[in-house]
Design a protein around this motif. Sequence first.
Motif, short mmCIF file in Angstrom:
data_model
loop_
_atom_site.label_atom_id
_atom_site.label_comp_id
_atom_site.label_asym_id
_atom_site.label_seq_id
_atom_site.Cartn_x
_atom_site.Cartn_y
_atom_site.Cartn_z
N MET A 1 -47.41 -26.22 -11.80
CA MET A 1 -47.45 -27.73 -12.00
C MET A 1 -48.37 -28.17 -10.82
N GLU A 2 -47.99 -27.65 -9.55
CA GLU A 2 -48.74 -28.37 -8.46
C GLU A 2 -50.11 -27.69 -8.43
N THR A 3 -50.59 -26.49 -9.05
CA THR A 3 -51.90 -25.92 -9.02
C THR A 3 -52.63 -26.97 -9.92
N LEU A 4 -52.08 -27.37 -11.03
CA LEU A 4 -52.40 -28.05 -12.22
C LEU A 4 -52.80 -29.38 -11.64
N ALA A 5 -51.90 -29.98 -10.91
CA ALA A 5 -52.22 -31.26 -9.96
C ALA A 5 -53.50 -31.26 -9.31
N SER A 61 -43.90 -32.35 -10.53
CA SER A 61 -43.77 -30.83 -10.44
C SER A 61 -42.26 -30.28 -10.00
N PRO A 62 -41.43 -30.96 -9.17
CA PRO A 62 -40.16 -30.34 -8.97
C PRO A 62 -39.25 -30.42 -9.95
N PHE A 63 -39.50 -31.04 -11.39
CA PHE A 63 -38.77 -31.28 -12.28
C PHE A 63 -38.86 -30.09 -13.37
N GLY A 64 -39.81 -29.44 -13.31
CA GLY A 64 -39.90 -28.45 -14.41
C GLY A 64 -41.12 -27.69 -14.32
N ASN A 65 -41.58 -27.01 -15.33
CA ASN A 65 -42.62 -25.68 -15.36
C ASN A 65 -43.95 -26.58 -16.18
N SER A 66 -43.48 -27.43 -17.12
CA SER A 66 -44.43 -28.07 -17.90
C SER A 66 -44.28 -29.61 -17.72
N LEU A 67 -45.26 -30.24 -18.04
CA LEU A 67 -45.24 -31.56 -18.02
C LEU A 67 -44.14 -32.07 -19.10
N LEU A 74 -36.50 -35.39 -15.56
CA LEU A 74 -36.50 -36.59 -14.87
C LEU A 74 -35.79 -37.78 -15.47
N ALA A 75 -36.09 -37.78 -16.80
CA ALA A 75 -35.35 -38.91 -17.61
C ALA A 75 -33.83 -38.58 -17.47
N GLU A 76 -33.50 -37.40 -17.86
CA GLU A 76 -32.16 -37.24 -17.99
C GLU A 76 -31.40 -37.43 -16.38
N ALA A 77 -32.12 -37.04 -15.54
CA ALA A 77 -31.53 -37.37 -14.12
C ALA A 77 -31.34 -38.82 -13.71
N VAL A 78 -32.31 -39.55 -14.43
CA VAL A 78 -32.22 -41.09 -13.96
C VAL A 78 -31.14 -41.47 -15.10
N ARG A 79 -31.08 -41.12 -16.12
CA ARG A 79 -30.08 -41.76 -17.16
C ARG A 79 -28.63 -41.51 -16.80
N TYR A 80 -28.26 -40.09 -16.44
CA TYR A 80 -27.00 -39.88 -15.88
C TYR A 80 -26.86 -40.17 -14.22
N GLU A 81 -27.67 -40.79 -13.79
CA GLU A 81 -27.55 -41.22 -12.35
C GLU A 81 -27.12 -39.89 -11.60
N ASP A 82 -27.91 -38.84 -11.99
CA ASP A 82 -27.72 -37.60 -11.09
C ASP A 82 -28.53 -37.47 -10.08
N TYR A 83 -28.36 -38.17 -8.93
CA TYR A 83 -29.18 -38.04 -7.78
C TYR A 83 -28.81 -37.12 -6.75
N ALA A 84 -27.87 -36.52 -6.96
CA ALA A 84 -27.46 -35.34 -5.95
C ALA A 84 -28.41 -34.18 -6.39
N GLY A 85 -28.54 -34.16 -7.75
CA GLY A 85 -29.61 -33.02 -8.14
C GLY A 85 -31.12 -33.01 -7.74
N LEU A 86 -31.40 -34.38 -7.11
CA LEU A 86 -32.70 -34.33 -6.85
C LEU A 86 -32.91 -33.63 -5.62
N GLU A 87 -31.75 -33.75 -4.56
CA GLU A 87 -31.83 -32.76 -3.38
C GLU A 87 -32.11 -31.31 -3.72
N GLU A 88 -31.19 -30.79 -4.72
CA GLU A 88 -31.32 -29.57 -5.08
C GLU A 88 -32.80 -29.14 -5.41
N ARG A 89 -33.49 -29.99 -6.12
CA ARG A 89 -34.67 -29.51 -6.69
C ARG A 89 -35.56 -30.00 -5.73
N ASP A 90 -35.31 -30.38 -4.44
CA ASP A 90 -36.20 -30.38 -3.36
C ASP A 90 -37.54 -31.25 -3.69
N VAL A 91 -36.98 -32.58 -3.96
CA VAL A 91 -37.72 -33.72 -4.38
C VAL A 91 -38.06 -34.46 -3.12
#
Lengths: 321, 113
Positions: A1-5, A61-67, A74-91
């Motif tokens: 994903m980063e390469t693509l960006a 790019s931290p949220f998956g391998n394809s767009l 990301l949409a699910e993380a926002v919807r369930y307010e799962d902000y702890a998960g952001l850290e694990e994903r290295d955002v």
Amino acid sequence: METLAFLLAALAVVLAIPVPKWLHTARFRVRSPWVAMVLWQAIALAGGLAIIGAPIVYGLSPFGNSLPSAFVTLAEAVRYEDYAGLEERDVHPSHIFALCLGALLAAHLLLTLARTFYRVRSARRRHREMVNLLSTPLTDDGTQALPDRLTDTHVIEHEAPLAYCLPGRTNAGALTVLSRGLLDQLSPEELGAVIAHEKTHLRQRHHFLTLAFEAWYRALPWLPTTRYGREAVLELTEMLADDGALGEHSRTDLLRSIATTTPGGEDPEQQLSTGQGGIITGARLQRLIAPPEPLGPVARAAVLGLSAALLAVPTGLLLFS
Amino acid sequence: MASLGDLERSVMTLLWDSGQKLSANDVRDELDESLAVTTVLTVLSRLEKKGMVTRDRGSRPHRYAASALREDHTVEMLNEVLGNAGDREAVLARFIGSVSEEEAATLRRILSE
């Protein structure tokens, strides 16, 4: 994903700077203007896609391998307010920043496009009202062998030789406007060439081809290449309209009519000042005086293939990589 | 029956040609006896909204005159086309825009040969 960006960012830079610089004076545009027109349209679309796509892809790019999958995550993380998960994903904050930048750019470009569309449309409507009040429909008075299809040609009472067209919502609503001065100074054959030129603008709907370039210029006026694009596309529409007129009229008639309508001749009145001077009609005139060979089939296929690739490759990468 | 646009044009032509203030009745009489005065009034108020016509409210009935000479409107409109006003993109490029002096001279020379 980063390469693509990074690939998309590189594409955006290439399409924004060196490519328009080269293309707006490229020799082949004079030989086959419609091929150059296709390439310009592909550049406008692919450039817009790349400039918006690059920051968004980087931000996701931290949220998956394809767009698509990253977007869902990301949409699910926002919807369930799962902000702890952001850290694990290295955002990193830079990802959030890139996402905001992409969204802002997308909104800016799309809103400018929409605004340009509506502004142009209302300016045309106002102008059309004035034309309707100030002009009379051209009718064949029997003294001149005028071409037919005259129902939407109007005459305005002014001595300066002028012709232009006003696109309508449908082709039936379009108008061609000629000045009295033009009718007086041109022979019927020359007049026919002018009218055919204007009708080609309308028939080929050149006002749509120029819209995106007008909008990109307004959205990013500090980018010099948006001005190149706008001018180059206007120039190409003139060449295409000339080619359309040459289908039915002789080169000499068209050239004569250009000579008559050119300021610097016996200009009856300086009441009307002429607009910007410059490159626009020089190349157009040259190719009428000394017609160049059209592009060969191989070169043509290469440019058209490049245009298709410009659109297909970034879209494909975005959706399926 | 003539469209509203055609009527607007006839009314403006009449006002421009007469150069006087006319009441709706005068306009009707000059244009077409069979027109309803209310139709003429509608047309006149549309033209007033567009800024083409001024209304003299001091008289009864109100009288109308063209707000500017026909020539002035024409020049204003054509300057819009020539790109001296803001909305150049409104109109698709006029037939010939900007050829330099030298190019024009070259062209004339070629054609006169």
